[in-house]
Write an enzyme that holds these catalytic residues in place. Structure first.
Site, PDB file in Angstrom:
ATOM      1  CB  CYS A   1      -8.406   9.488   0.073  1.00 29.81           C
ATOM      2  SG  CYS A   1      -7.346   7.835   0.785  1.00 29.81           S
TER       3      CYS A   1
ATOM      4  CG  HIS B   1       1.640   1.476  -1.309  1.00 36.85           C
ATOM      5  ND1 HIS B   1       0.379   0.198  -1.640  1.00 36.85           N
ATOM      6  CD2 HIS B   1       1.786   0.845  -0.656  1.00 36.85           C
ATOM      7  CE1 HIS B   1       1.128  -0.686  -0.749  1.00 36.85           C
ATOM      8  NE2 HIS B   1       1.820  -0.999   0.139  1.00 36.85           N
TER       9      HIS B   1
ATOM     10  CB  CYS C   1      -8.198   3.342   5.484  1.00 39.14           C
ATOM     11  SG  CYS C   1      -9.753   4.381   4.666  1.00 39.14           S
TER      12      CYS C   1
ATOM     13  CG  HIS D   1      -2.940  -4.409  -2.288  1.00 42.30           C
ATOM     14  ND1 HIS D   1      -3.697  -3.955  -0.975  1.00 42.30           N
ATOM     15  CD2 HIS D   1      -2.071  -3.614  -3.050  1.00 42.30           C
ATOM     16  CE1 HIS D   1      -3.339  -2.994  -1.395  1.00 42.30           C
ATOM     17  NE2 HIS D   1      -2.433  -2.547  -2.293  1.00 42.30           N
TER      18      HIS D   1
ATOM     19  CD  GLU E   1      -8.072  -3.082   0.839  1.00 40.61           C
ATOM     20  OE1 GLU E   1      -7.491  -1.795   0.637  1.00 40.61           O
ATOM     21  OE2 GLU E   1      -9.278  -3.623   0.785  1.00 40.61           O
TER      22      GLU E   1
ATOM     23  CB  THR F   1     -11.177  -0.446  -0.200  1.00 32.95           C
ATOM     24  OG1 THR F   1      -9.900  -0.136   0.359  1.00 32.95           O
ATOM     25  CG2 THR F   1     -11.607  -1.086   1.086  1.00 32.95           C
TER      26      THR F   1
ATOM     27  CB  SER G   1      -4.321  -1.468  -5.390  1.00 30.40           C
ATOM     28  OG  SER G   1      -5.303  -1.817  -5.840  1.00 30.40           O
ATOM     29  CG  ASN G   2      -5.684   4.179  -5.603  1.00 28.95           C
ATOM     30  OD1 ASN G   2      -5.440   5.520  -5.952  1.00 28.95           O
ATOM     31  ND2 ASN G   2      -4.791   4.379  -3.661  1.00 28.95           N
TER      32      ASN G   2
ATOM     33  CB  SER H   1      -0.925   6.693  -1.803  1.00 28.53           C
ATOM     34  OG  SER H   1      -0.920   5.637  -2.542  1.00 28.53           O
TER      35      SER H   1
HETATM   36  S1  SF4 Z   1      -8.425   4.753  -1.263  1.00 27.19           S
HETATM   37 FE1  SF4 Z   1      -8.281   3.210   0.993  1.00 27.19          FE
HETATM   38  S2  SF4 Z   1      -7.561   4.979   2.088  1.00 27.19           S
HETATM   39 FE2  SF4 Z   1      -8.306   5.787   1.258  1.00 27.19          FE
HETATM   40  S3  SF4 Z   1     -10.401   5.704   1.369  1.00 27.19           S
HETATM   41 FE3  SF4 Z   1     -10.380   3.908  -0.020  1.00 27.19          FE
HETATM   42  S4  SF4 Z   1      -9.735   2.763   1.398  1.00 27.19           S
HETATM   43 FE4  SF4 Z   1      -9.754   4.665   3.220  1.00 27.19          FE
END
Ligand code: SF4
Length: 329
Positions: free
Chosen positions: A26, A55, A111, A139, A141, A180, A239-240, A283
């Site tokens: 991202c 990460h 970010c 986490h 964040e 996020t 996390s994502n 990431s």
């Molecule tokens: S995943 Fe994290 S680093 Fe990437 S745009 Fe979303 S908030 Fe920003």
């Protein structure tokens, strides 16, 4: 003399790959990695980075080879003028304060979408509101967002049950912000519960989940119900990436796996599949997606189709000192 019949060539089984789009890096991750690379170019090694810049082990190892030194806390950084970069996840207020006390040269690669949540929390606090943060304990964040304000100003809610049980100090003076990189659906359910219990709660339009998390989950929702298995390229502490695996499972995918490298693939699990979905956490670099595609291509005859849920054109400029030195060249 009669010839023996020709042996049929060994045929690889067919595999249709549905490639989720968008996937992988991202804008916040690109900015964070480029910040370290640019700092190394301008100031030379070593450049200290507090926490994994993003990460992903592959990314971290690559930067380490170029001269980055990763630390968890500032006390591991020696006094001197080597730059110290804060990771994309953001840091508590106490971290830049300590750096200033020690006269360290810092560069903030948080970010901008995480910084936006920090600012929202600050505004609610200034307006005297008690703040609820929807996120996952521990986490980085979440640690960074909670650390923007004095202890006790923000309460963490992780689950729907947590939203059900939460007892505010004053239910007419409440606000919420979110991590996020959460599950869009789980967060919507938690927000809905909070709004039902506390109709006056202030907050963002919906949540603070970023565009990249939302789009990657949307692409997985489209692909997961029509494949036999789905691979999320990403790290277990991302996390994502973890959320993408959960989203795939909930959307009906019989087998979703989080995989860091091709060597980690459990081939027994992927034996008799005909359709495979592939995505990557924010990431995870595309080179790792390619590595995993190559591993499948060695065992299956692939046909590849991209399933697109959104177009992305988001770009975040580098932290100011890195931009200024770019302009001066
Ligand atoms: S995943 Fe994290 S680093 Fe990437 S745009 Fe979303 S908030 Fe920003």
């Amino acid at each position: 003399m009669t010839q023996p019949p020709e042996k049929p060539a060994l045929q690889k089984p067919s595999l249709k790959v549905l490639l989720c789009s968008p996937r992988g890096f991202c804008a916040g991750v690109v900015r964070a990695i480029e910040s370290v690379e640019r700092a190394l170019e301008i100031y030379g090694a070593p450049v200290y980075v507090r926490h994994e810049i993003v990460h992903n082990r592959y990314v971290v190892e690559g930067l380490r080879k170029k001269g980055a030194i990763f630390v968890e806390e500032l006390h591991e950084v020696p006094d001197g003028d080597a730059p110290v970069i804060f990771s994309a996840h953001g840091v508590s207020r106490s971290v830049p304060e300590e750096a200033a006390r020690r006269n360290l040269f810092t560069l903030d690669a948080t970010c901008p979408l995480v910084t936006k949540v920090h600012r929202e929390a600050e505004i609610h606090f200034r307006r005297g509101r008690e703040i609820v943060l929807i996120g996952h304990a521990g986490h980085p964040e979440v640690v960074g967002t909670m650390g923007q304000l004095p202890a006790g100003a923000i309460s963490l809610i992780e689950t729907l049950a947590g939203a059900e049980k939460f007892v505010p100090r004053d239910e007419n003076n409440l606000a919420y912000v979110t991590q996020t990189t959460l599950s869009v659906n789980d967060t919507a359910a938690i927000v809905e519960r909070l709004k039902a219990r506390f109709p006056g709660i202030a907050g963002p339009h919906k949540d603070d989940i970023c565009y990249a998390t939302t789009n990657r989950q949307e692409a997985v929702k489209r692909v997961a119900p029509i494949v036999d298995a789905l691979i999320v390229v990403g790290a277990p502490n991302s996390s994502n990436s973890q959320r993408l695996k959960e989203v795939a499972e909930r959307a009906g995918c019989p087998h979703a796996a989080l995989v860091q490298r091709a060597a980690d693939i459990d081939w027994v699990q992927f034996g008799a599949i005909a359709r495979l979905g592939i995505t990557a956490g924010a990431s995870a670099p595309e080179v790792l997606v390619e590595e995993i595609m190559d591993a499948f291509a060695a065992r299956y005859a692939l046909s590849v189709e991209t399933v697109s849920a959104a177009e992305e054109g988001v770009f975040f400029p580098l932290p100011r000192p890195l931009r200024e030195s770019q302009a001066a060249e």
